[in-house]
Design an enzyme around this catalytic site. Structure first.
Site, mmCIF file in Angstrom:
data_model
loop_
_atom_site.group_PDB
_atom_site.id
_atom_site.type_symbol
_atom_site.label_atom_id
_atom_site.label_comp_id
_atom_site.label_asym_id
_atom_site.label_seq_id
_atom_site.Cartn_x
_atom_site.Cartn_y
_atom_site.Cartn_z
ATOM 1 N N ASP A 235 0.833 -1.213 0.000
ATOM 2 C CA ASP A 235 0.000 0.000 0.000
ATOM 3 C C ASP A 235 0.865 1.260 0.000
ATOM 4 O O ASP A 235 0.444 2.319 0.453
ATOM 5 C CB ASP A 235 -0.960 -0.018 1.203
ATOM 6 C CG ASP A 235 -0.211 -0.143 2.515
ATOM 7 O OD1 ASP A 235 1.016 -0.417 2.482
ATOM 8 O OD2 ASP A 235 -0.837 0.040 3.580
ATOM 9 N N HIS B 82 21.060 4.272 -21.279
ATOM 10 C CA HIS B 82 20.227 4.592 -20.110
ATOM 11 C C HIS B 82 20.694 3.785 -18.897
ATOM 12 O O HIS B 82 19.925 3.048 -18.282
ATOM 13 C CB HIS B 82 18.746 4.337 -20.399
ATOM 14 C CG HIS B 82 18.160 5.358 -21.313
ATOM 15 N ND1 HIS B 82 16.920 5.232 -21.891
ATOM 16 C CD2 HIS B 82 18.648 6.547 -21.747
ATOM 17 C CE1 HIS B 82 16.684 6.298 -22.656
ATOM 18 N NE2 HIS B 82 17.717 7.111 -22.574
ATOM 19 N N ASP C 88 24.354 12.102 -16.872
ATOM 20 C CA ASP C 88 23.184 12.677 -17.562
ATOM 21 C C ASP C 88 22.128 12.913 -16.478
ATOM 22 O O ASP C 88 21.508 11.960 -15.997
ATOM 23 C CB ASP C 88 22.696 11.695 -18.632
ATOM 24 C CG ASP C 88 21.528 12.251 -19.454
ATOM 25 O OD1 ASP C 88 20.923 13.256 -19.047
ATOM 26 O OD2 ASP C 88 21.218 11.653 -20.507
ATOM 27 N N ASP D 29 17.911 18.935 -18.868
ATOM 28 C CA ASP D 29 18.371 17.608 -19.313
ATOM 29 C C ASP D 29 19.801 17.807 -19.818
ATOM 30 O O ASP D 29 20.001 18.303 -20.935
ATOM 31 C CB ASP D 29 17.434 17.098 -20.423
ATOM 32 C CG ASP D 29 17.858 15.729 -20.943
ATOM 33 O OD1 ASP D 29 18.756 15.095 -20.344
ATOM 34 O OD2 ASP D 29 17.284 15.294 -21.959
ATOM 35 N N HIS E 285 21.654 7.174 -31.320
ATOM 36 C CA HIS E 285 20.451 7.912 -30.921
ATOM 37 C C HIS E 285 20.337 9.223 -31.691
ATOM 38 O O HIS E 285 21.237 9.593 -32.443
ATOM 39 C CB HIS E 285 20.408 8.121 -29.403
ATOM 40 C CG HIS E 285 21.560 8.900 -28.833
ATOM 41 N ND1 HIS E 285 21.660 10.264 -28.930
ATOM 42 C CD2 HIS E 285 22.660 8.492 -28.140
ATOM 43 C CE1 HIS E 285 22.749 10.671 -28.314
ATOM 44 N NE2 HIS E 285 23.389 9.612 -27.829
ATOM 45 N N HIS F 204 15.688 16.450 -28.716
ATOM 46 C CA HIS F 204 14.247 16.249 -28.505
ATOM 47 C C HIS F 204 13.704 17.497 -27.824
ATOM 48 O O HIS F 204 14.465 18.280 -27.244
ATOM 49 C CB HIS F 204 13.995 14.997 -27.653
ATOM 50 C CG HIS F 204 14.761 14.967 -26.351
ATOM 51 N ND1 HIS F 204 14.364 15.654 -25.238
ATOM 52 C CD2 HIS F 204 15.921 14.360 -26.007
ATOM 53 C CE1 HIS F 204 15.234 15.447 -24.258
ATOM 54 N NE2 HIS F 204 16.198 14.667 -24.696
ATOM 55 N N HIS G 204 11.252 14.271 -22.261
ATOM 56 C CA HIS G 204 10.969 14.123 -23.690
ATOM 57 C C HIS G 204 9.605 14.780 -23.873
ATOM 58 O O HIS G 204 8.566 14.155 -23.693
ATOM 59 C CB HIS G 204 10.954 12.651 -24.109
ATOM 60 C CG HIS G 204 12.314 12.013 -23.967
ATOM 61 N ND1 HIS G 204 12.513 10.669 -23.960
ATOM 62 C CD2 HIS G 204 13.548 12.568 -23.815
ATOM 63 C CE1 HIS G 204 13.815 10.413 -23.816
ATOM 64 N NE2 HIS G 204 14.455 11.548 -23.717
ATOM 65 N N GLU H 164 22.450 16.893 -28.153
ATOM 66 C CA GLU H 164 23.153 15.896 -27.353
ATOM 67 C C GLU H 164 23.819 14.781 -28.160
ATOM 68 O O GLU H 164 23.505 13.609 -27.992
ATOM 69 C CB GLU H 164 22.188 15.276 -26.348
ATOM 70 C CG GLU H 164 20.884 14.744 -26.928
ATOM 71 C CD GLU H 164 20.032 14.036 -25.873
ATOM 72 O OE1 GLU H 164 20.537 13.130 -25.207
ATOM 73 O OE2 GLU H 164 18.853 14.418 -25.726
ATOM 74 N N TYR I 8 29.939 6.246 -28.690
ATOM 75 C CA TYR I 8 30.005 5.136 -27.732
ATOM 76 C C TYR I 8 30.750 3.971 -28.371
ATOM 77 O O TYR I 8 30.273 3.412 -29.368
ATOM 78 C CB TYR I 8 28.585 4.711 -27.333
ATOM 79 C CG TYR I 8 27.710 5.894 -26.979
ATOM 80 C CD1 TYR I 8 27.703 6.435 -25.692
ATOM 81 C CD2 TYR I 8 26.920 6.516 -27.953
ATOM 82 C CE1 TYR I 8 26.932 7.545 -25.382
ATOM 83 C CE2 TYR I 8 26.151 7.628 -27.659
ATOM 84 C CZ TYR I 8 26.157 8.137 -26.381
ATOM 85 O OH TYR I 8 25.396 9.241 -26.090
ATOM 86 N N ARG J 248 28.985 11.675 -24.126
ATOM 87 C CA ARG J 248 27.815 12.427 -24.598
ATOM 88 C C ARG J 248 27.940 13.819 -23.998
ATOM 89 O O ARG J 248 28.371 13.960 -22.843
ATOM 90 C CB ARG J 248 26.507 11.759 -24.180
ATOM 91 C CG ARG J 248 25.264 12.525 -24.571
ATOM 92 C CD ARG J 248 23.966 11.707 -24.583
ATOM 93 N NE ARG J 248 23.545 11.257 -23.253
ATOM 94 C CZ ARG J 248 23.645 10.019 -22.811
ATOM 95 N NH1 ARG J 248 24.175 9.085 -23.576
ATOM 96 N NH2 ARG J 248 23.251 9.686 -21.600
ATOM 97 N N GLU K 129 25.477 17.188 -23.640
ATOM 98 C CA GLU K 129 24.079 17.571 -23.857
ATOM 99 C C GLU K 129 23.781 18.916 -23.201
ATOM 100 O O GLU K 129 24.052 19.111 -22.012
ATOM 101 C CB GLU K 129 23.155 16.498 -23.255
ATOM 102 C CG GLU K 129 21.681 16.862 -23.304
ATOM 103 C CD GLU K 129 20.774 15.714 -22.867
ATOM 104 O OE1 GLU K 129 21.204 14.876 -22.045
ATOM 105 O OE2 GLU K 129 19.629 15.676 -23.350
HETATM 106 N N1 GLY Z 1 18.144 12.028 -20.255
HETATM 107 C C1 GLY Z 1 17.429 11.447 -21.314
HETATM 108 C C2 GLY Z 1 17.809 12.041 -22.585
HETATM 109 O O1 GLY Z 1 18.862 12.628 -22.700
HETATM 110 O O2 GLY Z 1 17.080 12.008 -23.541
HETATM 111 MN MN MN Z 2 18.052 14.377 -23.664
HETATM 112 MN MN MN Z 3 19.876 13.492 -21.046
#
Ligand code: GLY
Ligand code: MN
Ligand code: MN
Length: 438
Positions: free
Chosen positions: A38, A237, A254, A265, A344, A348, A355, A378, A382, A400, A402
């Site tokens: 619960d 991720h 990230d 982000d 990727h 976004h 997102h 971003e 890799y 990465r 971003e």
């Molecule tokens: N942190 C998720 C992305 O960069 O899209």
């Molecule tokens: Mn992102």
């Molecule tokens: Mn990110």
């Protein structure tokens, strides 16, 4: 700074102005999510619902239409407040939120058919909650079947997304300010890590430092923080955050703070020791060059796709120079051979959701960027140890970078520019950080 009641009221007015005549819209608060038994996760309001209502509590519904504004919420109840704390309640909601008539949420389903009666269209975010869909559809169908009696129900059920998400896509001044606050808190988190991380620490210790910086500034994680050391940086991720940092590897973080329903982000990648190794540095500099060019390309009239293409082209050229790809640039682009190392997209939409809402294509074509839109930029590279195409000298390197960018009528504004990403600056911070520990 939280948007005031007037700001939410003006959003509702704009929404209603875009609704077809004779239609009614209903919105529901997010359901509580059970963690186990619960026990619930901490509540987070649905972004659409918050955008229109400014109301962050659970168990609420909002009905809107031309000449209609009605808000249903949970009445105050002493027994529940003992466990869960104070609620706003009907009277306070009426006087503070400016949401029109307020009613008891327990009456909602009884009154729902009345809201639908003789409306040609219902605007409702179907497909998110099967059980609720069932009740909504059944009420609409029951009215349609009673048409012989004179009244009718909506023949069409339409999603609010096409109106509401278009609104959410272009940020208001108050939203930009909140994004700037989120960016400043995010900067404090990333900087604290660059200053305090050292080999021997665990990824979860770094995660805890981030969370501390966010929480102490009245923010939370906009999404689960990724703290990825060494080869974990190649897991896009990676949220297990359970590995111990070693010497001379990279740490990819990230993480973004969410401030009053707007999130940053941001990704930064830096060495666990004082300096980048030559191989790490080559990969980092290439990613940074792609990112900087892609940011410049984030202009009114460009598209998320054209920004991506800009980053891909630079990454490909660099990968060919490094010998990680073979053949010509055109071949690499055509065959998408870079996807072994860059799998990727480059950006976004960003806003209430990491997102964020909004279409990327209109009538099958990439939509042009307009002033007031916010997106991430971003790119990454890799070289997973598990990827056969990874050159041996680069295996285990993941980078990465971003940032969050506000598209403007002039140059793009990088909301997260205060977070270091220049090699010399990062190495200076890391040197001071590790020296202080010796
Ligand atoms: N942190 C998720 C992305 O960069 O899209
Ligand atoms: Mn992102
Ligand atoms: Mn990110």
């Amino acid at each position: 700074m939280k948007p005031d009641a007037q700001c939410f009221a003006s959003r509702r007015m704009r929404f209603v102005e875009s609704m077809p005549e004779d239609s009614v819209a209903v919105f529901f608060s997010a359901p509580q999510q059970t963690r186990n038994s619960d026990v619930h996760y901490r509540y987070r309001q649905d972004s659409d619902f918050y955008y229109l209502s400014g109301f962050a509590e659970e168990e609420a519904a909002l009905a809107l239409g031309p000449g209609l504004q009605r808000f249903y919420l949970r009445p105050r109840e002493r027994n529940r407040e003992i466990w869960e704390g104070r609620r706003m309640g009907l009277e306070e909601a009426q006087s503070q939120l400016g949401l029109g008539e307020t009613r008891d949420i327990n009456e909602f389903w009884k009154e729902f058919p009345e809201l639908l009666k003789n409306r040609s269209q219902l605007i409702y975010a179907f497909g998110l909650d099967e059980k609720r869909d069932g009740r909504v559809f059944a009420a609409a169908r029951a009215l349609l079947q009673r048409a012989r009696g004179g009244d009718s129900g909506p023949g069409t059920i339409a999603t609010p997304d096409l109106i509401l998400h278009e609104m959410r896509l272009v940020k208001e001044a108050a939203e930009v300010q909140l994004l700037q606050e989120a960016a400043a808190i995010t900067a404090a988190g990333h900087l604290a890590l660059m200053q305090r991380a050292r080999p021997g620490m665990y990824e979860y210790e770094l995660e805890a430092i981030l969370l501390y910086e966010f929480r102490r500034q009245q923010a939370e994680e906009g999404y689960p923080s990724i703290v990825a050391s060494g080869p974990n940086a190649c897991i896009l991720h990676h949220i297990r955050n359970d590995r111990q940092l070693q010497n001379n590897e990279l740490v990819l973080v990230d993480a973004g703070a969410e401030r009053n329903f707007l999130t940053a982000d941001v990704t930064r990648t830096w060495p666990s020791s004082e300096r980048f190794t030559p191989e790490q540095r080559d990969v980092y500099e290439l990613t940074l060059a792609a990112q900087e060019a892609a940011i410049v390309a984030t202009q009114v009239g460009a598209t998320i796709d054209s920004v991506h293409d800009c980053a891909v082209r630079i990454l490909c050229r660099g990968l060919l120079d490094m010998g990680a790809l073979q053949g010509s640039l055109d071949e690499a682009l055509e065959k998408k051979s870079y996807r072994s190392f860059y799998m990727h997209r480059t950006g976004h939409w960003l806003g209430s959701d990491v997102h964020d809402a909004g279409l990327y294509h209109l009538r099958g074509k990439p939509r042009p960027l307009a002033a007031g839109m916010v997106c991430t930029v971003e790119p990454g590279l890799y070289f997973s140890p598990d990827e056969p195409a990874s050159p041996p000298s680069l295996r285990g390197i993941g980078v990465r970078i971003e940032d969050d960018v506000l598209v403007g009528v002039g140059k793009p504004l990088v909301l997260t520019a205060a977070i270091p990403k220049d090699v010399a600056e990062i190495e200076r911070i890391r040197l001071t950080a590790t020296a202080a520990l010796r």
